[in-house]
Design a protein around this motif. Structure first.
Motif, PDB file in Angstrom:
ATOM      1  N   LEU A   1       0.867  -1.191   0.227  1.00 37.16           N
ATOM      2  CA  LEU A   1       0.050  -0.054   0.004  1.00 37.16           C
ATOM      3  C   LEU A   1       0.874   1.185  -0.172  1.00 37.16           C
ATOM      4  O   LEU A   1       0.817   2.284  -0.562  1.00 37.16           O
ATOM      5  CB  LEU A   1      -0.974   0.062   1.121  1.00 37.16           C
ATOM      6  CG  LEU A   1      -2.101  -1.020   1.136  1.00 37.16           C
ATOM      7  CD1 LEU A   1      -2.596  -1.156   2.574  1.00 37.16           C
ATOM      8  CD2 LEU A   1      -3.174  -0.790  -0.186  1.00 37.16           C
ATOM      9  N   GLU A   2       1.949   1.220   0.742  1.00 33.00           N
ATOM     10  CA  GLU A   2       2.997   2.198   0.882  1.00 33.00           C
ATOM     11  C   GLU A   2       3.513   2.334  -0.684  1.00 33.00           C
ATOM     12  O   GLU A   2       3.966   3.505  -1.015  1.00 33.00           O
ATOM     13  CB  GLU A   2       3.941   2.010   1.910  1.00 33.00           C
ATOM     14  CG  GLU A   2       4.878   2.890   2.193  1.00 33.00           C
ATOM     15  CD  GLU A   2       4.156   4.291   2.926  1.00 33.00           C
ATOM     16  OE1 GLU A   2       3.700   4.162   3.744  1.00 33.00           O
ATOM     17  OE2 GLU A   2       4.729   5.494   2.469  1.00 33.00           O
TER      18      GLU A   2
ATOM     19  N   ARG B   1       1.392   4.164  -2.931  1.00 34.29           N
ATOM     20  CA  ARG B   1       1.558   5.881  -2.582  1.00 34.29           C
ATOM     21  C   ARG B   1       2.693   6.306  -3.314  1.00 34.29           C
ATOM     22  O   ARG B   1       2.646   7.262  -3.764  1.00 34.29           O
ATOM     23  CB  ARG B   1       1.050   5.934  -1.411  1.00 34.29           C
ATOM     24  CG  ARG B   1      -0.017   5.473  -0.642  1.00 34.29           C
ATOM     25  CD  ARG B   1      -0.375   6.155   0.613  1.00 34.29           C
ATOM     26  NE  ARG B   1       0.379   5.399   1.637  1.00 34.29           N
ATOM     27  CZ  ARG B   1      -0.485   4.438   2.182  1.00 34.29           C
ATOM     28  NH1 ARG B   1      -1.781   4.142   2.011  1.00 34.29           N
ATOM     29  NH2 ARG B   1       0.254   3.660   3.177  1.00 34.29           N
ATOM     30  N   ALA B   2       3.766   5.411  -3.134  1.00 30.24           N
ATOM     31  CA  ALA B   2       5.342   6.110  -3.662  1.00 30.24           C
ATOM     32  C   ALA B   2       5.142   6.284  -4.946  1.00 30.24           C
ATOM     33  O   ALA B   2       5.717   7.054  -5.550  1.00 30.24           O
ATOM     34  CB  ALA B   2       6.294   5.273  -2.916  1.00 30.24           C
TER      35      ALA B   2
ATOM     36  N   GLY C   1       2.370   6.608  -6.949  1.00 32.65           N
ATOM     37  CA  GLY C   1       1.601   7.622  -7.390  1.00 32.65           C
ATOM     38  C   GLY C   1       0.674   7.278  -8.606  1.00 32.65           C
ATOM     39  O   GLY C   1       0.698   6.239  -9.002  1.00 32.65           O
TER      40      GLY C   1
ATOM     41  N   ALA D   1      -1.377   4.151  -7.379  1.00 35.01           N
ATOM     42  CA  ALA D   1      -1.862   4.672  -6.112  1.00 35.01           C
ATOM     43  C   ALA D   1      -3.672   4.816  -6.249  1.00 35.01           C
ATOM     44  O   ALA D   1      -4.018   4.387  -5.323  1.00 35.01           O
ATOM     45  CB  ALA D   1      -1.306   6.082  -5.916  1.00 35.01           C
ATOM     46  N   GLN D   2      -4.159   5.144  -7.265  1.00 31.82           N
ATOM     47  CA  GLN D   2      -5.392   5.135  -7.432  1.00 31.82           C
ATOM     48  C   GLN D   2      -6.239   3.781  -7.387  1.00 31.82           C
ATOM     49  O   GLN D   2      -7.178   3.558  -6.787  1.00 31.82           O
ATOM     50  CB  GLN D   2      -5.957   5.773  -8.544  1.00 31.82           C
ATOM     51  CG  GLN D   2      -5.681   7.199  -8.768  1.00 31.82           C
ATOM     52  CD  GLN D   2      -5.866   7.807 -10.187  1.00 31.82           C
ATOM     53  OE1 GLN D   2      -6.442   7.299 -11.125  1.00 31.82           O
ATOM     54  NE2 GLN D   2      -5.036   8.719 -10.658  1.00 31.82           N
TER      55      GLN D   2
ATOM     56  N   PRO E   1      -6.360   2.693  -2.968  1.00 37.05           N
ATOM     57  CA  PRO E   1      -6.865   3.977  -2.218  1.00 37.05           C
ATOM     58  C   PRO E   1      -6.808   3.529  -0.765  1.00 37.05           C
ATOM     59  O   PRO E   1      -6.962   4.721   0.178  1.00 37.05           O
ATOM     60  CB  PRO E   1      -8.136   4.355  -2.872  1.00 37.05           C
ATOM     61  CG  PRO E   1      -8.832   2.905  -3.156  1.00 37.05           C
ATOM     62  CD  PRO E   1      -7.355   1.955  -3.622  1.00 37.05           C
TER      63      PRO E   1
ATOM     64  N   LYS F   1      -6.021   3.261   3.134  1.00 38.66           N
ATOM     65  CA  LYS F   1      -4.820   3.465   4.272  1.00 38.66           C
ATOM     66  C   LYS F   1      -4.203   2.331   4.753  1.00 38.66           C
ATOM     67  O   LYS F   1      -2.855   2.206   4.838  1.00 38.66           O
ATOM     68  CB  LYS F   1      -5.357   4.347   5.186  1.00 38.66           C
ATOM     69  CG  LYS F   1      -4.357   5.359   5.687  1.00 38.66           C
ATOM     70  CD  LYS F   1      -4.962   6.260   6.401  1.00 38.66           C
ATOM     71  CE  LYS F   1      -3.998   7.110   7.393  1.00 38.66           C
ATOM     72  NZ  LYS F   1      -4.685   6.812   8.913  1.00 38.66           N
TER      73      LYS F   1
END
Lengths: 243, 773
Positions: B522-523, B526-527, B529, B533-534, B537, B539
């Motif tokens: 998940l991290e 996000r990195a 992008g 990342a979408q 979504p 957390k």
């Protein structure tokens, strides 16, 4: 029968176990459940090969015959909690005794490690601590120790206590609530975790208990009953289904 | 009744416990006052999780004292295990507190494989991986990232799959000998099912298990043991259990009848049983007329080719035994009669003709008419979890996914592709390899040399193993996963019990320093992008599970387990209430099994191969038998090595739980129950064979195959077929930890062959030579 130790008088309970060999799947979960519950140390390869491992509950296999007519039977064997225990009679220091509720107890701090009781036990279910096993193990591996049960030191004999610490806890709770122990309130670790629900535990003096009822079953037998030990672990024989 | 434990669950899990100091066992001492002071105000807490020591999906409860886990036991409310737990599950705290477990990320120092590592921070490790993945994507090489996943459970599979699809690699593959969430190929061919079949063992009349060590290593061993316990004490006398297996496993020993078939001939035995049923008119005619296609062709060929006399020669099982099994297995047509089931889940053959063998076994279920009945074969219904949201994909992802994957669940093809790299026509070199719950250096036939050679040119190898296992030793980067008690754990039981269930529990304990791999991904998303990342979504992984659980709430089906009895989903006022109950009670379950007869049962399906499968099976087995006889002809102590007269069949006991459970000394000590042998590996030999080779019980021997040679102790076990030897799988790791390295890994001897249709490794195709060491 021996004098009960200490000042406590009998509460009328007589704890016993029934193991249904027909339901038992030979998985050995009872062995490990007991190890987790009672802080039984693992032993490494060298000691294992010298037969120094400790297993209060052990699933004993018995293989008979030659290929292809072979049968193996599995028999889980804890301390038989004899009503007439040979082991207590030989103890020179009264470290092992039959308590008022029928549990053969072992006082570790009194035991001098002579191992006479081990020699006297026809079931070989008493175990000697050849080392302080836990001390020899990495400290991390003692983190999971059950705080309800003491660790045993080198040089003492230990055995199945019918998870006696659980009985103490249940009694405390009952006393706080000013009542008697409820049927089924006191359970033992091997029984709780048995996948096929082959182990039953309870008060043999309570005629309504499941153990008392099963102990009267036609399939019921006691191991080496002929020795007069009067075990309170009762087995139910496997039924024969094939020709 | 465990009132106190259930009370703890009801009370939300936390209370101060008054500790009892072993009254009656420990005499009072002067120190007890101080001891009591230290001991009395402890915080006792119970938390739930789902055991991950195998694929069974048992609910567990962990007792904690001041944040230390001090006991693990079965959750009495959980529908899969109902309070029971097997030795593996019970020993799992030894994995949690294992001093050899890795809790910080490591980077290889110097040359990869030298065994030297240095710690790095999670931040640096994440930046390194994200940087490399970004670069690959920019260079149009997204497809050259490869992730190998092993036998892990839960929704994390969907999450990884999504990640790689959004990133642009078709190479997220899973390496496992059984995929419990998919139907066996034979069932898909015959039944047209898309989810696995299940067996209502507790209510069946006759259980005919081929090679399936149900009680030890079945797909859900505790659930199966519970069913076994129930079928044994049924009012009607219980089911008859027959186990077909060359080796007398614990299940075979506990069965009413053990049928020691010659390895790999299970299919011929099954069709000979079918022959007797057809010939003596003992099959369920009404069922066949209503539901079965391709019957006539099947009937004619089976009657023509599979007489008990022929089968007896091939399988080594006497004709009378075959007839007796068929007669007992067959329905009698008595009203209210319970069905009989034939099952071959998990490894009856694992040798050539794997698919056809399983077809033959499953055909018996059609003849006995046991499909779609209580006590028979039912369909595993999937839990109605919420679907994943639409997947956003950008141009680089689409380009990446346009490349063909390196292999499709076929480890043989993957190994070849890895070795070939650029040189093969449609191949390409792999630029980043990720290993999750996969330890191919240990688990692949051929062992570590084969694997190390295959990965030597991959520039980045990342392992998520929390132990320095055989494969992690060859990695550039080790990013240790948290223990399963330290992460969100979920499981949706997909195999064998027949009912749908879903469990989800938050971390039972804080992480010791490892990072749950799903959180790492998940991290990573996000990195990276953009659309990656979408696509992810959420957390935390807990949010993923909440999303999935909304499907259960929306479907208004089933119930959440509860001390007062199952609470129907409809009884919850809101999703939040439902979600909280799910986490604190252990499981959602829906007892209705699915219908396996939505489509007709086809006894003559169109399977790969030129010949009709019934004919091909016999021809294949006859030629294999011819080869075996040639191999077994000479069998004397003086025989030169290089001649391999014994067929090797590996097995597992119920104390082996893969690489992640390998370093648990209680399990090593209790390695086998039938021989009471601990710690080491061993080779089981028939006592008559051993006598001819002048080998005694516990003698050290050399076992050699065309591929390798290992030394171990011989165990004389009469539950072994003459001409066959058995070595347990599990011991002999290189690495993992101090307790995992005893014994030898039989994979060092194994042939690397795979069934062309089912892609199963053919573990039964190895022949060995034995001599005293």
């Amino acid at each position: 029968m021996e004098q009960p130790h200490g000042e406590k008088k009998s509460t009328g309970h007589r704890w016993g176990m029934v193991i249904d060999l027909d339901k038992c799947s030979g998985c050995g979960a009872c062995e490990v459940a007991c190890m987790v519950e009672n802080n039984i140390p693992f032993v490494e390869k060298g000691d294992y090969q010298r037969s120094r491992s400790i297993s209060w509950m052990k699933v004993v296999p018995e293989t008979e015959g030659t290929f292809p007519e072979v049968r193996t039977k599995f028999m889980p064997q804890p301390c038989m909690q004899c009503d007439n225990p040979p082991c207590t009679k030989v103890c020179p220091v009264h470290a092992t005794y039959l308590n008022p509720e029928g549990i053969v107890a072992q006082v570790y701090w009194r035991c001098i490690g002579c191992r006479l009781c081990m020699a006297a036990c026809p079931y070989t279910v008493k175990y000697f601590n050849w080392h302080n096993f836990q001390q020899a193990q990495p400290a991390a591996m003692t983190q999971y120790a059950n705080p309800d049960v003491s660790l045993r030191d080198k040089g003492v004999v230990e055995k199945c206590t019918f998870c006696h610490h659980r009985l103490m806890k249940v009694k405390d709770q009952a006393r706080l609530e000013n009542r008697e122990i409820r049927p089924g309130e006191y359970t033992v670790a091997c029984q709780d975790n048995c996948p096929s629900k082959a182990i039953f535990f309870g008060d043999l003096n309570d005629p309504h208990s499941e153990v008392a009822r099963l102990a009267d079953n036609l399939r019921a037998f006691r191991l080496m009953d002929e020795l007069g030990t009067q075990p309170k672990v009762i087995y139910l024989a496997e039924r024969k289904r094939h020709d | 009744m465990k009132i106190s434990r259930r009370h703890l669950l009801v009370g939300g899990g936390t209370m101060a416990a008054g500790m009892t100091l072993l009254k009656g066992l420990v005499p009072d001492s002067a120190d007890s006052a101080t001891l009591l002071d230290d001991w009395t105000n402890h915080q006792e807490e119970w938390s739930l999780s789902v055991c991950q020591q195998c694929v069974g999906g048992c609910g567990v409860m962990v007792r904690q004292m001041d944040g230390r886990a001090v006991r693990i036991e079965g959750n009495p409310l959980h529908p899969v295990n109902q309070g029971g737990l097997c030795p593996k599950g019970l020993a799992s705290l030894q994995g949690l507190y294992d001093p050899d477990r890795l809790t910080t990320p490591l980077r290889a120092k110097g040359k990869r494989g030298s065994g030297e590592f240095e710690p790095i921070s999670w931040k640096d490790a994440a930046a390194l991986v994200a940087g490399r993945l970004k670069t690959l994507r920019q260079e149009g090489k997204a497809h050259t990232a490869l992730m190998l996943g092993g036998q892990f459970r839960g929704q994390r599979h969907g999450l990884f799959s999504r990640f790689w699809s959004a990133y642009g690699s078709p190479n997220y593959l899973r390496l496992r000998c059984v995929a419990p969430d998919e139907p066996a190929a034979a069932h898909a061919f015959m039944n047209g099912v898309s989810s696995p079949l299940a067996y209502d063992l507790a209510e069946s009349r006759y259980v005919l298990a081929f090679g399936c060590n149900l009680l030890e290593t079945g797909p859900a061993p505790v659930h199966q043991a519970a069913q076994f316990g129930r079928l044994r004490v049924r009012q009607d006398g219980g089911a008859h259990v027959t186990v077909v297996d060359p080796r007398m496993s614990v299940s075979a020993a506990k069965a009413d009848l053990w049928v020691p078939v010659r390895p790999g001939t299970d299919g011929v035995l099954a069709l000979a049983i079918a022959h007797v049923m057809l010939k003596e008119n003992r099959y369920d005619k009404a069922f066949v007329a209503a539901h079965v296609q391709g019957f006539e062709r099947f009937r004619q060929q089976v009657l023509a080719q599979y007489s008990p006399a022929i089968a007896a020669q091939i399988t080594g099982i006497p004709e009378d035994t075959i007839r007796k099994i068929a007669q007992d297995f067959a329905p009698t047509g008595r009203p209210g009669e319970k069905p009989a089931v034939a099952l071959g889940e998990r490894g009856p053959a694992y040798s050539g003709d794997d698919l056809r063998t399983r077809l033959a076994i499953h055909a018996l279920n059609a003849l006995s008419g046991s499909l779609g009945k209580a006590g028979g074969v039912v369909l595993q219904t999937p839990a109605p979890l919420a679907p994943w949201p639409a997947l956003p994909q950008d141009a680089p992802a689409k380009t990446g996914l346009s490349h063909p994957p390196l292999a499709n669940r076929d480890m043989g093809a993957l190994l070849a592709a890895l070795k070939a790299g650029k040189s093969s026509a449609k191949g390409y070199p792999v630029n980043a390899l990720f290993l999750y719950y996969a330890n191919p250096a240990f688990s692949l036939g051929g062992g570590r040399e084969e694997w190390n050679q295959a990965i030597q040119n991959i520039p980045l190898v990342v392992s998520f193993s929390p132990w320095l296992d055989d494969s992690a030793r060859q990695a550039d980067l080790i990013l240790p996963d948290a223990h399963w008690l330290e992460r969100w754990q979920d499981d949706s039981v997909s195999h064998l019990p027949g009912f749908a269930s879903f469990s989800a529990a938050p971390p039972a304990l804080p992480a010791a320093g490892g990072l749950p791999t799903e959180e790492f991904f998940l991290e990573l998303a996000r990195a990276l992008g953009g659309t990656t990342a979408q696509a992810l979504p959420w957390k935390t992984y807990g949010d993923v599970l909440a999303h999935k659980a909304q499907g259960l709430y929306g479907a208004k089906r089933g119930a959440v387990t509860d001390p007062k009895g199952p609470r129907p989903v409809g009884a919850f006022g809101s999703f939040a209430e439902f979600w909280k109950a799910l986490q604190t009670r252990g499981a959602w379950a829906d007892n209705r099994p699915g219908n396996p007869l939505a489509r007709p049962f086809n006894l003559s399906p169109d399977v790969p191969g030129k010949e009709y499968w019934v004919n091909a099976l016999l021809a294949g087995r006859q030629s294999a038998l011819g080869a075996a006889e040639t191999k077994a002809k000479t069998n004397t102590p003086s025989e030169a090595p290089g001649n391999f007269p014994f067929q090797l069949v590996t097995f597992k006991t119920n104390t082996r739980s893969g690489t992640r459970g390998a370093n648990q000394p209680w399990l090593q000590q209790n390695a086998s129950h039938h021989l009471r042998q601990g710690w080491d590996g061993w080779v089981e030999i028939n006592p008559d064979d051993a006598q001819r080779l002048d080998i005694d019980d516990q003698d050290p021997v050399w076992v050699s195959s065309a591929r390798g040679k290992i030394r171990m102790n011989a165990r004389l076990y009469p539950g072994t077929r003459p001409g066959v030897v058995h070595i347990p799988y599990g011991p002999g790791h290189q690495g993992v930890g101090r307790w995992a390295q005893e014994g030898e890994n039989p994979n060092q001897l194994m042939a690397t062959t795979f069934d062309p249709h089912t892609r199963q490794p053919l573990w039964g195709d190895t022949w060995v030579h034995i001599e005293r060491a």
